[in-house]
Design a protein around this motif. Structure first.
Motif, short mmCIF file in Angstrom:
data_model
loop_
_atom_site.label_atom_id
_atom_site.label_comp_id
_atom_site.label_asym_id
_atom_site.label_seq_id
_atom_site.Cartn_x
_atom_site.Cartn_y
_atom_site.Cartn_z
N ASP A 1 -8.48 3.00 1.03
CA ASP A 1 -8.21 4.51 1.05
C ASP A 1 -9.04 5.07 -0.30
N PRO A 2 -9.61 6.39 0.10
CA PRO A 2 -10.17 7.13 -1.22
C PRO A 2 -8.94 7.53 -2.06
N TYR A 3 -9.38 7.68 -3.37
CA TYR A 3 -8.23 8.63 -4.37
C TYR A 3 -8.36 9.86 -3.81
N ARG A 4 -6.90 10.28 -3.87
CA ARG A 4 -6.70 11.83 -4.06
C ARG A 4 -5.78 12.28 -5.13
N PHE A 5 -6.22 13.13 -5.71
CA PHE A 5 -5.59 13.98 -6.73
C PHE A 5 -5.09 15.18 -6.50
N GLU B 1 -3.07 9.37 -5.80
CA GLU B 1 -2.65 8.57 -4.60
C GLU B 1 -3.69 7.73 -3.79
N ARG B 2 -3.25 6.68 -3.59
CA ARG B 2 -4.35 5.65 -2.94
C ARG B 2 -3.55 4.57 -2.17
N PRO B 3 -2.88 4.92 -0.97
CA PRO B 3 -1.96 4.20 -0.30
C PRO B 3 -2.47 2.95 0.07
N ALA B 4 -3.73 2.73 0.24
CA ALA B 4 -4.20 1.37 0.84
C ALA B 4 -5.68 1.11 0.19
N PRO B 5 -6.02 0.08 -0.12
CA PRO B 5 -7.27 -0.43 -0.74
C PRO B 5 -8.38 0.26 -0.29
N PRO C 1 -3.19 -15.54 -17.91
CA PRO C 1 -2.49 -14.52 -18.22
C PRO C 1 -2.59 -13.78 -19.68
N ARG C 2 -4.04 -14.28 -20.34
CA ARG C 2 -4.34 -13.56 -21.39
C ARG C 2 -5.18 -12.22 -20.94
N ASN C 3 -5.66 -12.44 -19.90
CA ASN C 3 -6.23 -11.25 -18.92
C ASN C 3 -5.28 -10.36 -18.12
N VAL C 4 -5.75 -8.82 -17.84
CA VAL C 4 -4.81 -8.22 -17.11
C VAL C 4 -5.67 -7.82 -15.85
N ASP C 5 -4.75 -7.30 -14.88
CA ASP C 5 -5.55 -6.67 -13.73
C ASP C 5 -4.87 -5.24 -13.54
N ALA C 6 -5.71 -4.31 -13.22
CA ALA C 6 -5.11 -2.85 -12.89
C ALA C 6 -4.97 -2.83 -11.63
N ALA C 7 -3.56 -1.95 -11.24
CA ALA C 7 -3.24 -1.69 -9.99
C ALA C 7 -3.77 -0.16 -9.57
N THR C 8 -4.90 -0.35 -8.90
CA THR C 8 -5.46 1.10 -8.50
C THR C 8 -5.29 1.52 -7.07
N VAL C 9 -4.06 0.72 -6.63
CA VAL C 9 -3.64 1.18 -5.22
C VAL C 9 -2.30 1.50 -5.37
N GLY C 10 -1.71 2.74 -4.87
CA GLY C 10 -0.22 3.27 -5.08
C GLY C 10 -0.48 4.79 -5.58
N SER C 11 0.18 4.85 -6.73
CA SER C 11 0.39 6.32 -7.03
C SER C 11 0.58 6.33 -8.53
#
Length: 349
Positions: free
Chosen positions: A317-321, A311-315, A284-294
């Motif tokens: 998927d590419p990123y969309r800006f 936007e990135r609906p699924a892992p 729990p001292r470390n953190v994970d980024a949520a790079t899927v979603g928006s």
């Protein structure tokens, strides 16, 4: 008379010093913000569309078409402290750098190499759970890292078995990661990406684009404002400042961030994504980024800035800006620095 590159970079550091004084530091994690600097002079961005085959991660013309079939290599690179920065080498040849927060607002670089394979890259550091989502839309890449906590290693091995990622682990693996006695542990492990690819690349899959590049049918929206840089306030004060000769130059702790060979870290595109961070399941001292979603995004290209959403609906998927109005924001062909930040808000003029 135009300013010389050296005087322009000196001005970058001076600009950062002013911003650092204005930001202050209350030591609180949730106080992290970004601000941008702007110029009163007009900014004109000119984009040249490459002809012929282009590399998937840069959108630039590629001389060796056989490289289009090759896998990307993701290398975990240290950015913990002064000793890791003193050892830094090879990262300037990456097509993409994704900067991920790991603990106590320290960050680590996931450098993605495809068009170039330097023979010396590092210092190479450990894998994290967030790397799985980071790699999921790269095709079937190789991963060079220094090992991982047993539970993280199990996650990575499971991901590799499902998606074809090839893991390249520490100096004991015999896959061309070696210790250099001139540097101190843990920042003394370095990789030869040419050798790694020739040993493991045939097991991996083709690299694929992870965002959209500018083209005649994908012109950028007209909603840009002048934006010469962005400042990130976390454990360290980090800035990226636009220099027409070099691109977005990275500044950390009041100094231009350079490799040990004196090469400034600079990229053509800068993407600042607001993401959620959660305590890691293994520590729990470390953190994970949520790079899927928006979430909110600032896209900086050629001295101009667009804001909107990523936007990135699924892992996979590419990123969309996109702007708030839904218009896509393509990047310039070239190198990209992607920073997922854990801010409660973005402070942008």
């Amino acid at each position: 008379m135009p300013a010389s590159p050296s005087s322009r970079l000196a001005a970058i550091v001076l600009t950062l010093a002013v911003l650092v004084a204005a930001c202050g530091d209350d030591g609180g994690e949730e106080a992290a913000t970004t601000t941008t600097t702007s110029s009163s002079s007009s900014t004109t961005s000119t984009t040249t569309v490459p002809a012929g085959p282009v590399a998937p991660l840069t959108g630039l013309s590629i001389d060796d078409e056989a490289r289009l079939d090759d896998a990307a290599i993701v290398v975990k690179i240290s950015n913990n402290d002064a000793s890791s920065r003193e050892a830094l080498v090879g990262i300037e040849q990456a097509d993409v750098v994704i900067e991920e927060r790991i603990e106590d607002r320290a960050t680590r670089f996931a450098a993605v190499f495809h068009t170039q394979r330097p023979t010396l890259v590092g210092p190479v550091r450990s894998g994290r759970p967030a790397d799985i989502d980071i790699m999921a839309n790269l095709g079937e890449p190789l991963l060079a890292y220094s090992g991982a906590h047993p539970s993280v290693l199990a996650m990575l091995n499971q991901f590799a078995a499902q998606d074809g990622v090839v893991l390249v682990v520490d100096d004991a693996s015999g896959r061309d990661l070696q210790r250099d006695a001139d540097y101190r542990r843990p920042d003394n492990l370095f990789g030869d990406l040419t050798a790694i690819f020739h040993k493991s690349g045939v097991e991996a899959g083709q690299a694929v684009p992870i965002y959209t590049f500018f083209s005649p049918d994908r012109a950028r929206p007209e909603s840009a404002v002048e934006g010469e840089g962005v400042t990130v306030e976390g454990r360290d004060i980090v800035a990226f400042v636009w220099d027409p000769d070099r691109g977005y130059v990275r500044v950390q702790d009041g100094e231009i961030h350079e490799t040990r060979e004196g090469i400034p870290l600079a990229v053509d595109n800068l993407v600042v994504m607001e993401v959620g961070y959660t305590p890691s399941s293994y520590d729990p001292r470390n953190v994970d980024a949520a790079t899927v979603g928006s979430g909110p995004v600032a896209v900086l290209v050629g001295g101009e800035r667009w804001t909107g959403r990523w936007e990135r609906p699924a892992p996979e998927d590419p990123y969309r800006f996109v702007t708030d109005g839904g218009d896509e924001i393509p990047l310039d062909p070239g190198t990209t620095w992607l920073t997922p930040v854990s801010y409660t808000h973005l402070t942008l003029p």
